[in-house]
Design a protein around this motif. Structure first.
Motif, mmCIF file in Angstrom:
data_model
loop_
_atom_site.group_PDB
_atom_site.id
_atom_site.type_symbol
_atom_site.label_atom_id
_atom_site.label_comp_id
_atom_site.label_asym_id
_atom_site.label_seq_id
_atom_site.Cartn_x
_atom_site.Cartn_y
_atom_site.Cartn_z
ATOM 1 N N HIS A 1 0.782 -1.186 -0.045
ATOM 2 C CA HIS A 1 0.084 -0.076 -0.116
ATOM 3 C C HIS A 1 0.663 1.247 -0.159
ATOM 4 O O HIS A 1 0.250 2.289 -0.330
ATOM 5 C CB HIS A 1 -0.923 0.151 1.314
ATOM 6 N N ARG B 1 -3.730 11.250 8.207
ATOM 7 C CA ARG B 1 -3.204 10.890 9.495
ATOM 8 C C ARG B 1 -2.099 12.131 9.858
ATOM 9 O O ARG B 1 -1.542 12.369 9.041
ATOM 10 C CB ARG B 1 -2.608 9.591 9.463
ATOM 11 N N LYS C 1 2.964 13.546 5.196
ATOM 12 C CA LYS C 1 1.778 14.198 4.514
ATOM 13 C C LYS C 1 2.015 15.703 4.371
ATOM 14 O O LYS C 1 1.168 16.148 3.716
ATOM 15 C CB LYS C 1 0.452 14.052 5.573
ATOM 16 N N SER D 1 -5.593 13.413 12.056
ATOM 17 C CA SER D 1 -6.024 12.226 13.018
ATOM 18 C C SER D 1 -4.911 11.505 13.609
ATOM 19 O O SER D 1 -3.853 11.545 12.930
ATOM 20 C CB SER D 1 -7.077 11.077 12.254
ATOM 21 N N TYR E 1 -12.861 11.753 13.241
ATOM 22 C CA TYR E 1 -14.078 11.894 12.979
ATOM 23 C C TYR E 1 -15.132 10.703 12.148
ATOM 24 O O TYR E 1 -14.549 10.134 11.571
ATOM 25 C CB TYR E 1 -14.296 13.204 12.086
ATOM 26 N N ASP F 1 3.475 9.528 -0.840
ATOM 27 C CA ASP F 1 2.359 8.702 -0.286
ATOM 28 C C ASP F 1 2.051 7.745 -1.297
ATOM 29 O O ASP F 1 2.092 7.934 -2.528
ATOM 30 C CB ASP F 1 1.334 9.812 -0.454
ATOM 31 N N GLY F 2 1.621 6.412 -0.935
ATOM 32 C CA GLY F 2 1.340 5.607 -1.864
ATOM 33 C C GLY F 2 0.249 6.008 -2.896
ATOM 34 O O GLY F 2 0.795 5.945 -4.104
ATOM 35 N N MET F 3 -0.664 6.367 -2.464
ATOM 36 C CA MET F 3 -1.686 6.398 -3.148
ATOM 37 C C MET F 3 -2.389 7.986 -2.794
ATOM 38 O O MET F 3 -2.495 8.960 -3.451
ATOM 39 C CB MET F 3 -3.127 5.501 -3.139
ATOM 40 N N ASN F 4 -2.921 7.899 -1.682
ATOM 41 C CA ASN F 4 -3.944 9.225 -0.916
ATOM 42 C C ASN F 4 -5.276 8.854 -1.549
ATOM 43 O O ASN F 4 -5.669 9.567 -2.267
ATOM 44 C CB ASN F 4 -3.252 10.436 -1.322
ATOM 45 N N LEU F 5 -5.932 8.381 -0.490
ATOM 46 C CA LEU F 5 -7.444 7.993 -0.762
ATOM 47 C C LEU F 5 -8.275 9.212 -0.650
ATOM 48 O O LEU F 5 -9.197 9.354 -0.708
ATOM 49 C CB LEU F 5 -7.777 7.238 0.303
ATOM 50 N N GLU G 1 -11.578 10.562 -2.179
ATOM 51 C CA GLU G 1 -12.655 10.652 -1.587
ATOM 52 C C GLU G 1 -13.397 12.023 -1.912
ATOM 53 O O GLU G 1 -14.602 12.306 -1.897
ATOM 54 C CB GLU G 1 -12.472 10.627 0.063
HETATM 55 C C1 GDG Z 1 -1.935 4.183 3.222
HETATM 56 C C2 GDG Z 1 -0.982 4.814 2.466
HETATM 57 C C3 GDG Z 1 -2.812 4.669 0.494
HETATM 58 C C4 GDG Z 1 -8.389 10.149 7.972
HETATM 59 N N1 GDG Z 1 -8.877 10.505 9.034
HETATM 60 C C5 GDG Z 1 -10.108 10.164 9.550
HETATM 61 C C6 GDG Z 1 -10.299 9.374 8.443
HETATM 62 N N2 GDG Z 1 -9.575 9.242 7.521
HETATM 63 C C7 GDG Z 1 -9.367 8.224 6.309
HETATM 64 C C8 GDG Z 1 -9.373 8.998 5.202
HETATM 65 C C9 GDG Z 1 -8.843 7.989 4.368
HETATM 66 C C10 GDG Z 1 -7.902 7.224 5.047
HETATM 67 O O1 GDG Z 1 -8.223 7.561 6.537
HETATM 68 C C11 GDG Z 1 -6.473 7.719 4.776
HETATM 69 O O2 GDG Z 1 -5.903 6.994 3.740
HETATM 70 P P1 GDG Z 1 -4.670 7.521 2.897
HETATM 71 O O3 GDG Z 1 -4.789 7.041 1.455
HETATM 72 O O4 GDG Z 1 -5.103 9.098 2.815
HETATM 73 O O5 GDG Z 1 -3.335 7.517 3.744
HETATM 74 P P2 GDG Z 1 -2.781 6.274 4.628
HETATM 75 O O6 GDG Z 1 -3.649 6.013 6.080
HETATM 76 O O7 GDG Z 1 -1.546 6.603 5.017
HETATM 77 O O8 GDG Z 1 -2.900 4.859 4.077
HETATM 78 C C12 GDG Z 1 -1.789 5.498 1.440
HETATM 79 C C13 GDG Z 1 -3.612 3.822 1.587
HETATM 80 O O9 GDG Z 1 -2.876 3.112 2.529
HETATM 81 C C14 GDG Z 1 -4.485 2.778 0.870
HETATM 82 O O10 GDG Z 1 -3.730 1.901 0.128
HETATM 83 O O11 GDG Z 1 -3.478 5.394 -0.334
HETATM 84 O O12 GDG Z 1 -0.871 6.216 0.633
HETATM 85 O O13 GDG Z 1 -0.063 5.512 3.277
HETATM 86 O O14 GDG Z 1 -9.761 6.915 3.806
HETATM 87 O O15 GDG Z 1 -10.742 9.269 5.042
HETATM 88 N N3 GDG Z 1 -11.552 8.498 8.388
HETATM 89 C C15 GDG Z 1 -12.625 8.875 9.328
HETATM 90 N N4 GDG Z 1 -12.234 9.785 10.417
HETATM 91 C C16 GDG Z 1 -10.832 10.417 10.463
HETATM 92 O O16 GDG Z 1 -10.687 11.195 11.345
HETATM 93 N N5 GDG Z 1 -13.725 8.514 9.309
#
Ligand code: GDG
Length: 753
Positions: free
Chosen positions: A185, A300, A305, A335, A377, A399-403, A407
């Motif tokens: 990831h 996060r 980031k 977060s 949240y 960042d691998g992707m950044n979801l 979103e």
């Molecule tokens: C790893 C890789 C790759 C965040 N704060 C809250 C919350 N979030 C959710 C977001 C999103 C997820 O967490 C974060 O995903 P990201 O992709 O942005 O980043 P990582 O956590 O670092 O994930 C990344 C991912 O794996 C998938 O392969 O994209 O590059 O590092 O969904 O919405 N969700 C809620 N409350 C929060 O306060 N409910």
């Protein structure tokens, strides 16, 4: 005549992971990840309940888990406790125990203090400790054992992420019957950085236990393949790596390719359309004093980031007077994450100091510059924030992707809002209509923010519409289906043209310029004992002619054979384009065969010939075969000892004199090439030459995987027969290929009327 590039049903439906007949307590599909997709809750009386934690991965895999008798292996999130396997929300969960010491050493230590910073371009310095490495091995072994214990014979096991990179090899050793996939990831770093890892060879070895290794970006897959070449010297061709398995030149084929992850985009849009969530979005803006522009960051709290860079750029814009706190507010959700790791503690202090300073300098009684929240949240609240935000700032340093970026786009059903996106996030490969930035360039980032704030409505809509199409078409179901299609493929292939393929043929037949590229042996012609006897099956010539007769269609043969041999067996019509020797030889609308070799490569070829001829001249039973871009040393007629001696001498002498040669080892043959070229290169060249907007490629061999890997999302790849593949579609034999060619011709002729 244009047709839509909507994903077909077969792309979004989970591929078959059969059969459903598994011995009791075992499963035909097993997912392994560090965390189970549930949160543990203990009521006051001690009653335990589990709540599904709604992540993208669960959403993607849930239908498949239910339909294919699946299980999920992972840590339940509570230390020092044993739990029996249990079922939650229709999914079988298999808990793996982690003790406090494991969490400290395997998770916080090796995973998050060594691998995480190393894989993210050493933004923070990685620590290398032998004790945490030992813990990593031990815990990986525990996960592998748990997965091996619940996997049915021949099951498909999908392992996730950097915490479990040794699991594929451990599983393969324990259970050679399994089909094993791995998805990373996070990024995979360039060799110069990866090479710092004291256990770099062991990690690669661990990963190469998988059949398919998935990455977010093609650059990550490329970095991985390069590390394999540098540290193990295994031959790699495009996305295919040949991993030797024994003494006698046998090898396993491993695919290392990008499969960009996504989100449940329909789910986000559904939330965004809810009236209560829209009302909440308005409320958020009102509570912030209805600023002209609301900017949002959601991450996060992690040093990858770029939160500090974002704050710095915003602060300078306020100081320069280019933005005013009266007009613009930044909401930053950070977060909580990895709060026991010291780097994260320091980061939190650093960010909160910066936020405090900036607010102290610029906020007024009625206007806050940064509204900062160190909380998690509910998802509904996140979606309300996405809807409320005019500008979304994603400034990741790596960042691998950044979801979050995806979103935001999925939530904006109103086709408004501007995404500012770091080019160092994997999402930048797909979301090209965002404003792309280099977050290290503070001036450039400031300009991008101002541009986003000032962007006219028309441009905002135009960009958002295109971003939304991209995210909707490539949602998380498409992601998991395409990974699993690459991984599985052993099932018997029925005769005829399947419905999903027929749909895709309808679509591709409408291309403006269509390239039909075909492998020969095994695709148009059945495999035969003597290669010179191969002939295309009856009906192929007519089907190809029907295509050649249509405007805007080019047909090409893409073969591993030398071109002369291809011409001899295929006897193609004169307007068919030809490439041989895996793309090294090309014949494009001229009688001449282009060899495409540079003068330096010709010199290398001379040296190569000199060295091999001198070795072969001195060792009985060895012979040399000349190839267009290389030479092969055959040892079949030599004694075993002599054969080995010749191969050893060749490797040693050429390793010194021509270290850049590509070496391919076969049974009693060692082949050296001055140019490593693949059928993928051939397809790219043909696409360029013909100016095709859509490509159809059919092939049966593992070398055709390079060609499938070079296809774009709206091209069509057709695999003939069984075996793992990157192609989206599969048919049984050359008979079906002929039918498919005739069908494309008929569809195109029909659409043209
Ligand atoms: C790893 C890789 C790759 C965040 N704060 C809250 C919350 N979030 C959710 C977001 C999103 C997820 O967490 C974060 O995903 P990201 O992709 O942005 O980043 P990582 O956590 O670092 O994930 C990344 C991912 O794996 C998938 O392969 O994209 O590059 O590092 O969904 O919405 N969700 C809620 N409350 C929060 O306060 N409910």
């Amino acid at each position: 005549m244009t047709t839509s590039a909507e994903p077909t049903r077969s792309q979004i439906e989970p591929p078959p992971v059969e059969p459903a007949h598994a011995p009791a307590g075992t499963y035909t599909f097993v997912v392994v990840s560090n965390r189970l997709p549930v949160d543990y809750e203990e009521a006051e009386g001690g009653a335990v309940t589990w709540r599904t934690s709604p992540g993208g991965l669960v959403t993607a895999l849930e239908p498949l888990m239910r339909s294919s008798h699946g299980a999920w292996v992972g840590w339940p999130g509570v230390a020092d406790r044993d739990f029996e396997p249990f079922e939650n929300d229709g999914i079988s969960l298999v808990p793996v125990r982690l003790d406090e010491a494991d969490i400290e050493n395997y998770y916080e230590g090796f995973s998050n203090d060594t691998l995480w910073p190393l894989y993210h371009d050493v933004i923070a310095p990685p620590s290398f400790h032998r004790e945490t490495w030992e813990a990593y091995i031990a815990v990986n072994r525990r996960f592998a054992a748990a997965a091996a214990a619940v996997a049915a014979p021949g099951a498909t096991v999908w392992v996730h992420d950097y915490q479990l990179q040794l699991v594929p090899r451990m599983l393969r050793e324990a259970r050679p019957d399994l089909v094993i996939g791995f998805f990373n990831h996070i990024p995979f770093p360039p060799y110069g950085i990866y090479a710092q890892l004291p256990w770099r060879k062991q990690i690669l070895h661990g990963l190469l236990g998988a059949d398919v290794i998935g990455f977010q970006r093609s650059a990550d897959a490329g970095n991985f393949s390069q590390a394999v070449r540098r540290l193990y010297g295994y031959p790699t061709r495009g996305v295919v790596i040949d991993v030797p398995t024994g003494e006698n030149g046998e090898s396993r084929r491993v695919i290392a390719k990008h499969f960009p992850i996504s989100i449940d985009s329909a789910g986000y849009e559904e939330l965004a359309r809810r009236p209560d969530i829209q009302a909440r979005a308005r409320q958020i803006r009102a509570d912030l004093g209805n600023p002209k522009t609301l900017m949002l960051g959601v991450d996060r709290l992690d040093y990858t980031k770029g939160i500090g860079h974002r704050i710095k750029a915003f602060g300078e814009l306020l100081a320069d007077g280019r933005l005013s706190v009266e007009d613009v507010t930044l909401v930053q959700v950070a977060s909580p994450s990895r709060e026991r790791v010291s780097t994260y503690m320091a980061l939190r202090d650093e960010i909160e100091l910066a936020v405090g300073r900036l607010n102290g300098d610029f906020s007024t009684i009625s206007h806050t510059a940064i509204s900062y929240h160190h909380h998690s949240y509910p998802r509904e609240e996140m979606v309300a924030m996405y809807l409320a935000a005019d500008v979304m700032l994603v400034t990741a340093l790596r960042d691998g992707m950044n979801l979050v970026a995806k979103e935001y786009v999925a939530a904006r059903f109103d086709v408004d809002g501007v995404l500012v996106l770091s080019e160092f996030a994997g999402a930048a490969d797909e979301l090209k209509q965002a404003i792309l930035i280099n977050p290290h360039d503070i001036d450039g980032t400031k300009d991008a923010i101002v541009r986003a704030v000032e962007m006219p409505k028309r441009e905002r809509s135009r960009r958002m519409r295109s971003l939304r199409r991209k995210v909707a078409e490539n949602d998380v179901a498409v992601w998991s289906a395409s990974f699993l299609r690459a991984l599985t493929g052993g099932a018997a292939v029925p005769a005829g043209i399947p419905d999903d393929l027929d749909l895709a043929l309808h679509s591709i037949a409408g291309a403006k310029n269509l390239l039909i590229a075909l492998d020969f042996d095994g695709t148009l012609a059945p495999h035969v004992d003597h290669p010179e006897d191969a002939r295309a099956i009856a009906g192929t010539r007519e089907a190809v002619q029907a295509l050649l007769d249509l405007p805007g269609v080019r047909v090409a043969l893409v073969s591993g054979r030398a071109l002369v041999s291809l011409q001899h067996v295929a006897q193609p019509q004169s307007s068919v384009l030809l490439t041989g020797s895996h793309g090294i030889e090309v014949q494009l609308d001229t009688p001449e065969i282009e060899l495409n070799l540079l003068s330096t490569e010709l010199e290398q070829l001379d040296t190569l010939a000199r060295v091999l001829e001198s070795i072969s001249g001195g060792i009985a039973g060895t012979t040399i075969e000349r190839k267009p871009a290389g030479l092969a040393l055959h040892t079949r007629l030599a004694t075993e000892e002599d054969g080995q001696k010749a191969e050893r001498q060749a490797r040693e002498q050429l390793g010194d004199q021509l270290p850049a040669l590509t070496v391919r080892e076969g049974k009693n043959v060692l082949e050296f090439s001055v140019r490593s070229s693949t059928k993928g290169d051939a397809v790219t060249k043909l696409r360029q030459y013909t100016g095709a907007d859509r490509v159809f490629y059919a092939g049966d061999d593992v070398t055709d995987e390079d060609a499938f890997g070079a296809l774009r999302d709206d091209d069509v790849g057709l695999k003939i027969g069984q075996g793992a593949t990157l192609a989206g579609y599969r048919v049984r034999s050359p008979h079906e290929v002929t039918q498919v060619l005739a069908r494309i011709a008929a569809l195109r002729a029909g659409q043209a009327q």
